[in-house]
Design a protein around this motif. Structure first.
Motif, short mmCIF file in Angstrom:
data_model
loop_
_atom_site.label_atom_id
_atom_site.label_comp_id
_atom_site.label_asym_id
_atom_site.label_seq_id
_atom_site.Cartn_x
_atom_site.Cartn_y
_atom_site.Cartn_z
N SER A 174 -4.35 6.23 0.28
CA SER A 174 -3.26 4.51 -0.64
C SER A 174 -4.79 4.02 -1.08
O SER A 174 -5.81 4.52 -0.87
CB SER A 174 -3.26 4.47 0.58
OG SER A 174 -4.53 3.25 1.29
N ASP A 175 -4.08 3.18 -2.22
CA ASP A 175 -5.47 2.42 -2.62
C ASP A 175 -5.76 2.64 -3.65
O ASP A 175 -7.32 2.86 -3.19
CB ASP A 175 -6.05 1.29 -1.43
CG ASP A 175 -5.27 0.33 -0.55
OD1 ASP A 175 -4.12 0.15 -1.36
OD2 ASP A 175 -5.67 0.21 0.04
N GLN B 64 -15.26 3.06 -1.88
CA GLN B 64 -14.42 2.03 -1.63
C GLN B 64 -13.14 2.45 -2.68
O GLN B 64 -12.68 1.41 -3.88
CB GLN B 64 -14.06 0.65 -1.47
CG GLN B 64 -15.23 0.54 -0.02
CD GLN B 64 -15.73 -0.84 -0.35
OE1 GLN B 64 -15.28 -1.96 -0.58
NE2 GLN B 64 -15.69 -1.22 0.91
N GLU C 133 -8.47 4.79 0.06
CA GLU C 133 -8.80 5.07 1.23
C GLU C 133 -8.39 6.81 1.22
O GLU C 133 -7.23 6.86 1.16
CB GLU C 133 -8.09 3.84 1.67
CG GLU C 133 -8.49 3.22 3.37
CD GLU C 133 -7.45 2.53 3.88
OE1 GLU C 133 -7.03 2.64 5.01
OE2 GLU C 133 -7.70 2.13 2.76
N MET D 48 0.57 -1.52 -0.03
CA MET D 48 -0.44 -0.04 -0.70
C MET D 48 0.97 1.10 0.03
O MET D 48 1.39 1.39 1.59
CB MET D 48 -0.76 0.02 0.76
CG MET D 48 -1.59 1.53 1.39
SD MET D 48 -3.06 1.59 2.49
CE MET D 48 -1.26 1.72 4.36
#
Length: 162
Positions: free
Chosen positions: A125-126, A30, A33, A1
């Motif tokens: 992140s992500d 989603q 993040e 990540m």
């Protein structure tokens, strides 16, 4: 990540508000993040910007008020909310440089965020980058980002976590 500290600058003092709504939608879906964030709003005629940590997206936040207070203090000479003062400031600013937030980054951001503008600072992140870029299309945001290595992220959290 991989964690990214991203700064979006908007040409109006309220532009960052729309970006917060977009980030909330992306997080619900989603597609990103959000670990921590803050917004800067600098209305025309104001001597300094108003700053606020994004608790609605992150709860307590990964870094805490000391990080944002120090960063905004360096950028705009606003009070260092929750940050240590005196000799500790030198150590903290050194820690910022260790994680890629160096004088070059500070100077670029300082030159771009001026009266009549706003900015969104966010640690994420992500991210599904293509989807994130799609959602921010049309918001007239200028993007400036610093990618953090895992080691830099760990150091940042170690120094600034509440």
């Amino acid at each position: 990540m991989a964690t990214t500290l991203t700064v979006w600058k908007f040409p109006t003092a309220t532009g960052a508000d729309q970006a917060i709504n977009t980030l909330e939608e992306l997080q619900r879906e989603q597609l990103i993040e959000v670990h921590d964030g803050a917004v800067v709003k600098w209305p025309d005629g104001a001597k300094k910007p108003k700053t606020e940590q994004l608790r609605s997206l992150t709860g307590v936040g990964a870094l805490g008020g000391a990080f944002w207070g120090l960063l905004f203090g360096l950028l705009f000479f606003v009070p260092l909310l929750g940050a240590a003062v005196g000799a500790g400031i030198g150590a903290l600013t050194g820690s910022l440089a260790d994680v890629g937030i160096d004088d070059g980054f500070i100077n670029r951001v300082k030159q771009q965020i001026t009266p009549g503008t706003s900015a969104l600072f966010v640690l994420t992140s992500d991210a599904a980058l293509d989807r994130v870029h799609e959602r921010f299309a049309g918001q007239q945001a200028e993007l400036l980002s610093t990618n953090l290595t895992h080691e830099q992220e760990a150091k940042l959290r170690e120094v600034f976590a509440a």
